[in-house]
Design a protein around this motif. Structure first.
Motif, short mmCIF file in Angstrom:
data_model
loop_
_atom_site.label_atom_id
_atom_site.label_comp_id
_atom_site.label_asym_id
_atom_site.label_seq_id
_atom_site.Cartn_x
_atom_site.Cartn_y
_atom_site.Cartn_z
N ASN A 17 -17.38 4.98 10.84
CA ASN A 17 -18.49 4.76 9.93
C ASN A 17 -18.23 3.45 9.19
O ASN A 17 -17.20 3.30 8.55
CB ASN A 17 -18.61 5.94 8.95
CG ASN A 17 -19.84 5.81 8.08
OD1 ASN A 17 -20.74 5.06 8.40
ND2 ASN A 17 -19.87 6.54 6.99
N PHE A 18 -19.14 2.51 9.29
CA PHE A 18 -18.99 1.23 8.62
C PHE A 18 -19.95 1.15 7.45
O PHE A 18 -21.15 1.35 7.62
CB PHE A 18 -19.29 0.07 9.58
CG PHE A 18 -18.31 -0.03 10.70
CD1 PHE A 18 -17.06 -0.60 10.50
CD2 PHE A 18 -18.62 0.45 11.96
CE1 PHE A 18 -16.16 -0.69 11.53
CE2 PHE A 18 -17.73 0.36 13.00
CZ PHE A 18 -16.48 -0.22 12.79
N GLU A 19 -19.43 0.84 6.30
CA GLU A 19 -20.26 0.66 5.11
C GLU A 19 -20.61 -0.82 4.98
O GLU A 19 -19.76 -1.69 5.23
CB GLU A 19 -19.50 1.11 3.85
CG GLU A 19 -19.25 2.60 3.78
CD GLU A 19 -20.52 3.40 3.63
OE1 GLU A 19 -21.44 2.95 2.89
OE2 GLU A 19 -20.63 4.46 4.26
N PRO A 20 -21.85 -1.15 4.58
CA PRO A 20 -22.22 -2.56 4.43
C PRO A 20 -21.44 -3.21 3.28
O PRO A 20 -21.13 -2.56 2.29
CB PRO A 20 -23.71 -2.52 4.13
CG PRO A 20 -24.00 -1.13 3.70
CD PRO A 20 -22.94 -0.25 4.29
N VAL A 21 -21.12 -4.48 3.47
CA VAL A 21 -20.41 -5.23 2.43
C VAL A 21 -21.34 -5.45 1.24
O VAL A 21 -20.94 -5.31 0.10
CB VAL A 21 -19.92 -6.58 3.00
CG1 VAL A 21 -19.24 -7.41 1.92
CG2 VAL A 21 -18.97 -6.34 4.16
N ILE A 22 -22.61 -5.79 1.53
CA ILE A 22 -23.60 -6.03 0.48
C ILE A 22 -24.81 -5.17 0.78
O ILE A 22 -25.30 -5.13 1.91
CB ILE A 22 -24.03 -7.52 0.45
CG1 ILE A 22 -22.83 -8.41 0.17
CG2 ILE A 22 -25.11 -7.74 -0.58
CD1 ILE A 22 -23.15 -9.88 0.32
N ARG A 23 -25.31 -4.49 -0.22
CA ARG A 23 -26.52 -3.69 -0.05
C ARG A 23 -27.74 -4.54 -0.40
O ARG A 23 -27.80 -5.12 -1.49
CB ARG A 23 -26.48 -2.46 -0.94
CG ARG A 23 -25.38 -1.51 -0.58
CD ARG A 23 -25.86 -0.08 -0.75
NE ARG A 23 -24.80 0.84 -0.43
CZ ARG A 23 -24.68 1.45 0.74
NH1 ARG A 23 -25.56 1.23 1.67
NH2 ARG A 23 -23.70 2.27 0.97
N LEU A 24 -28.69 -4.60 0.52
CA LEU A 24 -29.91 -5.38 0.30
C LEU A 24 -31.01 -4.42 -0.14
O LEU A 24 -31.57 -3.70 0.67
CB LEU A 24 -30.32 -6.12 1.57
CG LEU A 24 -29.30 -7.10 2.12
CD1 LEU A 24 -29.78 -7.69 3.43
CD2 LEU A 24 -29.03 -8.20 1.12
N THR A 25 -31.31 -4.40 -1.40
CA THR A 25 -32.32 -3.50 -1.93
C THR A 25 -33.59 -4.24 -2.30
O THR A 25 -34.65 -3.65 -2.40
CB THR A 25 -31.79 -2.76 -3.17
OG1 THR A 25 -31.38 -3.73 -4.14
CG2 THR A 25 -30.60 -1.87 -2.81
N GLU A 26 -33.48 -5.54 -2.52
CA GLU A 26 -34.63 -6.33 -2.95
C GLU A 26 -35.50 -6.71 -1.76
O GLU A 26 -35.02 -7.23 -0.77
CB GLU A 26 -34.12 -7.60 -3.63
CG GLU A 26 -35.21 -8.47 -4.20
CD GLU A 26 -34.64 -9.71 -4.87
OE1 GLU A 26 -35.28 -10.75 -4.74
OE2 GLU A 26 -33.58 -9.61 -5.49
N GLN A 27 -36.80 -6.43 -1.86
CA GLN A 27 -37.75 -6.82 -0.83
C GLN A 27 -38.21 -8.24 -1.10
O GLN A 27 -38.54 -8.59 -2.23
CB GLN A 27 -38.98 -5.89 -0.85
CG GLN A 27 -38.69 -4.48 -0.40
CD GLN A 27 -38.49 -4.41 1.09
OE1 GLN A 27 -38.97 -5.24 1.84
NE2 GLN A 27 -37.75 -3.41 1.54
N VAL A 28 -38.23 -9.05 -0.06
CA VAL A 28 -38.69 -10.43 -0.19
C VAL A 28 -40.13 -10.50 0.31
O VAL A 28 -40.43 -10.09 1.42
CB VAL A 28 -37.79 -11.38 0.63
CG1 VAL A 28 -38.31 -12.80 0.54
CG2 VAL A 28 -36.36 -11.29 0.15
N GLU A 29 -41.02 -11.00 -0.55
CA GLU A 29 -42.43 -11.11 -0.17
C GLU A 29 -42.65 -12.43 0.57
O GLU A 29 -42.29 -13.50 0.09
CB GLU A 29 -43.31 -11.07 -1.42
CG GLU A 29 -44.78 -11.00 -1.09
CD GLU A 29 -45.62 -10.83 -2.34
OE1 GLU A 29 -46.70 -11.47 -2.38
OE2 GLU A 29 -45.24 -10.10 -3.24
#
Length: 171
Positions: A17-29
């Motif tokens: 199981n690999f966990e992401p280094v950075i979580r991308l939560t922001e949506q770019v319009e």
């Protein structure tokens, strides 16, 4: 070396199981410059342009061809983006000078000339051909294209009237 088998994993395969280094939560319009326009027509087609240097037709892309009407100016333009990449392969105003001509030997394609197509950024004069899945779709495109020409002609007349009226009042 003795191995201990996990009863939940009888195959003995590791649970990776690999966990992401950075979580991308922001949506770019993303702006497409089509937000202020209504879609009047949309159908899947294949677009070609005539290469005068080689004297041959070159495929420009396959995707949805759309006629878009601006909400304020009421002018209609043709926009087509390639499938998957969404790169613009056609982008020009529909003018009264354009003539849709049947492509020789096909009842499902049309050819027309464009004085200023902005698909590649800078305006270029092009001869374009578009091919649809069947003759019915090609006929529907022709009808919508000609409606757009009439709409743009009347939008131009109204804009000219207002410019002239405002100029007279200002002088």
């Amino acid at each position: 070396m003795a191995s201990v088998l996990d009863p939940a994993n009888p195959e003995g395969e590791p649970d990776v199981n690999f966990e992401p280094v950075i979580r991308l939560t922001e949506q770019v319009e993303t702006k497409t410059m089509e937000e202020d326009e209504d879609t009047l027509f949309k159908l899947r087609a294949k677009l070609f342009r005539f290469d005068t240097g080689e004297g041959a037709w070159k495929e420009r892309g396959t995707g949805d061809v759309r006629l878009l009407k601006h909400k304020e100016t009421k002018k209609v333009r043709l926009v087509m983006r390639r499938d998957k990449t969404l790169k613009v392969c056609a982008n020009h105003m529909i003018t009264s000078e354009m003539r849709l001509q049947p492509n020789i030997g096909s009842d499902r394609s049309w050819v027309w000339k464009v004085h200023a197509d902005y698909a590649d950024g800078a305006p270029t004069s092009e001869t374009l051909a578009i091919r649809f899945a069947n003759a019915e779709n090609a006929g529907s495109f022709k009808e919508s294209f000609e409606d757009a020409q009439r709409s743009n002609t009347s939008a131009n007349r109204i804009a000219t009237y207002w410019r002239v009226s405002c100029a007279r009042r200002g002088s």
